[in-house]
Design a protein around this motif. Structure first.
Motif, PDB file in Angstrom:
ATOM      1  N   ALA A 228      16.011   3.358  16.717  1.00 52.23           N
ATOM      2  CA  ALA A 228      16.942   3.471  15.592  1.00 52.23           C
ATOM      3  C   ALA A 228      16.435   2.674  14.388  1.00 52.23           C
ATOM      4  CB  ALA A 228      18.329   2.989  16.009  1.00 52.23           C
ATOM      5  N   VAL A 229      15.914   1.483  14.610  1.00 54.52           N
ATOM      6  CA  VAL A 229      15.370   0.674  13.514  1.00 54.52           C
ATOM      7  C   VAL A 229      14.181   1.387  12.893  1.00 54.52           C
ATOM      8  CG1 VAL A 229      14.165  -1.492  12.981  1.00 54.52           C
ATOM      9  CG2 VAL A 229      16.235  -1.527  14.385  1.00 54.52           C
ATOM     10  N   TRP A 230      13.319   1.974  13.719  1.00 54.33           N
ATOM     11  CA  TRP A 230      12.164   2.713  13.222  1.00 54.33           C
ATOM     12  C   TRP A 230      12.600   3.898  12.358  1.00 54.33           C
ATOM     13  CZ3 TRP A 230      10.321   7.716  14.388  1.00 54.33           C
ATOM     14  CH2 TRP A 230       9.067   8.001  13.863  1.00 54.33           C
ATOM     15  N   LEU A 231      13.632   4.638  12.782  1.00 57.25           N
ATOM     16  CA  LEU A 231      14.127   5.768  11.998  1.00 57.25           C
ATOM     17  C   LEU A 231      14.670   5.305  10.640  1.00 57.25           C
ATOM     18  CD1 LEU A 231      15.981   8.020  14.604  1.00 57.25           C
ATOM     19  CD2 LEU A 231      13.837   8.500  13.432  1.00 57.25           C
ATOM     20  N   ILE A 232      15.409   4.217  10.655  1.00 56.01           N
ATOM     21  CA  ILE A 232      15.985   3.694   9.410  1.00 56.01           C
ATOM     22  C   ILE A 232      14.879   3.242   8.463  1.00 56.01           C
ATOM     23  CG2 ILE A 232      17.365   1.821   8.435  1.00 56.01           C
ATOM     24  CD1 ILE A 232      19.135   2.072  10.996  1.00 56.01           C
ATOM     25  N   LEU A 233      13.897   2.519   8.973  1.00 52.74           N
ATOM     26  CA  LEU A 233      12.791   2.064   8.125  1.00 52.74           C
ATOM     27  C   LEU A 233      11.993   3.241   7.573  1.00 52.74           C
ATOM     28  CD1 LEU A 233      11.464  -1.027  10.116  1.00 52.74           C
ATOM     29  CD2 LEU A 233      12.685  -1.015   7.922  1.00 52.74           C
TER      30      LEU A 233
ATOM     31  N   GLY B 198      17.318  -1.780  34.262  1.00 52.83           N
ATOM     32  CA  GLY B 198      16.781  -0.595  33.605  1.00 52.83           C
ATOM     33  C   GLY B 198      17.604  -0.205  32.389  1.00 52.83           C
ATOM     34  N   LEU B 199      18.916  -0.480  32.437  1.00 53.54           N
ATOM     35  CA  LEU B 199      19.790  -0.153  31.310  1.00 53.54           C
ATOM     36  C   LEU B 199      19.453  -1.003  30.092  1.00 53.54           C
ATOM     37  CD1 LEU B 199      22.152   1.531  30.338  1.00 53.54           C
ATOM     38  CD2 LEU B 199      23.696  -0.222  31.204  1.00 53.54           C
ATOM     39  N   ARG B 200      19.059  -2.261  30.324  1.00 47.53           N
ATOM     40  CA  ARG B 200      18.677  -3.131  29.212  1.00 47.53           C
ATOM     41  C   ARG B 200      17.463  -2.580  28.477  1.00 47.53           C
ATOM     42  NH1 ARG B 200      18.628  -9.149  31.583  1.00 47.53           N
ATOM     43  NH2 ARG B 200      20.769  -9.109  32.280  1.00 47.53           N
ATOM     44  N   TYR B 201      16.470  -2.134  29.212  1.00 46.78           N
ATOM     45  CA  TYR B 201      15.269  -1.576  28.593  1.00 46.78           C
ATOM     46  C   TYR B 201      15.581  -0.285  27.835  1.00 46.78           C
ATOM     47  CZ  TYR B 201      12.492  -4.945  31.179  1.00 46.78           C
ATOM     48  OH  TYR B 201      11.945  -6.107  31.657  1.00 46.78           O
ATOM     49  N   LEU B 202      16.485   0.501  28.393  1.00 50.05           N
ATOM     50  CA  LEU B 202      16.886   1.732  27.723  1.00 50.05           C
ATOM     51  C   LEU B 202      17.576   1.411  26.401  1.00 50.05           C
ATOM     52  CD1 LEU B 202      17.200   4.820  27.748  1.00 50.05           C
ATOM     53  CD2 LEU B 202      19.367   4.477  28.931  1.00 50.05           C
ATOM     54  N   LEU B 203      18.519   0.458  26.418  1.00 50.81           N
ATOM     55  CA  LEU B 203      19.210   0.071  25.191  1.00 50.81           C
ATOM     56  C   LEU B 203      18.252  -0.571  24.188  1.00 50.81           C
ATOM     57  CD1 LEU B 203      22.564  -1.314  26.630  1.00 50.81           C
ATOM     58  CD2 LEU B 203      22.176   0.843  25.447  1.00 50.81           C
ATOM     59  N   LEU B 204      17.328  -1.381  24.655  1.00 49.79           N
ATOM     60  CA  LEU B 204      16.343  -1.999  23.775  1.00 49.79           C
ATOM     61  C   LEU B 204      15.451  -0.922  23.145  1.00 49.79           C
ATOM     62  CD1 LEU B 204      15.033  -4.549  22.622  1.00 49.79           C
ATOM     63  CD2 LEU B 204      13.551  -4.590  24.646  1.00 49.79           C
ATOM     64  N   GLY B 205      15.049   0.045  23.928  1.00 49.45           N
ATOM     65  CA  GLY B 205      14.237   1.142  23.418  1.00 49.45           C
ATOM     66  C   GLY B 205      14.984   1.954  22.377  1.00 49.45           C
TER      67      GLY B 205
END
Length: 77
Positions: free
Chosen positions: A14-19, A2-9
Motif C-alpha cells: 500500500a505504501v509503494w502504491l501511494i508513493l 503468518g498473518l503478521r507477514y501477510l499484513l506487513l506485506g
C-alpha cells in the motif's frame, strides 16, 4: 505468525502504491503543456457540418462535406 507477514506485506504494498501515485502526479505537474495543433476548418454549405478544409470539396466560396451535398446544393439554387 503468518498473518503478521501477510499484513506487513500488504502495508508495504500500500505504501509503494501511494508513493508511486505521488511520484506520477509530481511528474505530470512538472511536464510543460503540449501545444495543440490548430486545424483550419470550414462548414458544409448544405448540412452545416464542420470539417477540415483539406477534406472539403470547394466550389467557389462554398464548401461541401461530400459530392452528394455539392450536387443537392446546386439544385437548390
Amino acid at each position: 505468525m503468518g498473518l503478521r507477514y501477510l499484513l506487513l506485506g500488504l502495508a508495504i504494498w500500500a505504501v509503494w502504491l501511494i508513493l508511486r501515485h505521488l511520484i506520477r502526479q509530481q511528474r505530470l505537474k512538472n511536464t510543460p503543456p503540449q501545444a495543440v495543433k490548430s486545424v483550419d476548418s470550414v462548414q458544409c454549405s448544405h448540412c452545416g457540418l464542420h470539417l477540415p478544409r483539406s477534406e472539403a470539396i470547394q466550389q467557389g466560396d462554398d464548401f461541401f462535406c461530400n459530392r452528394e451535398h455539392q450536387r443537392l446544393f446546386k439544385h437548390r439554387e
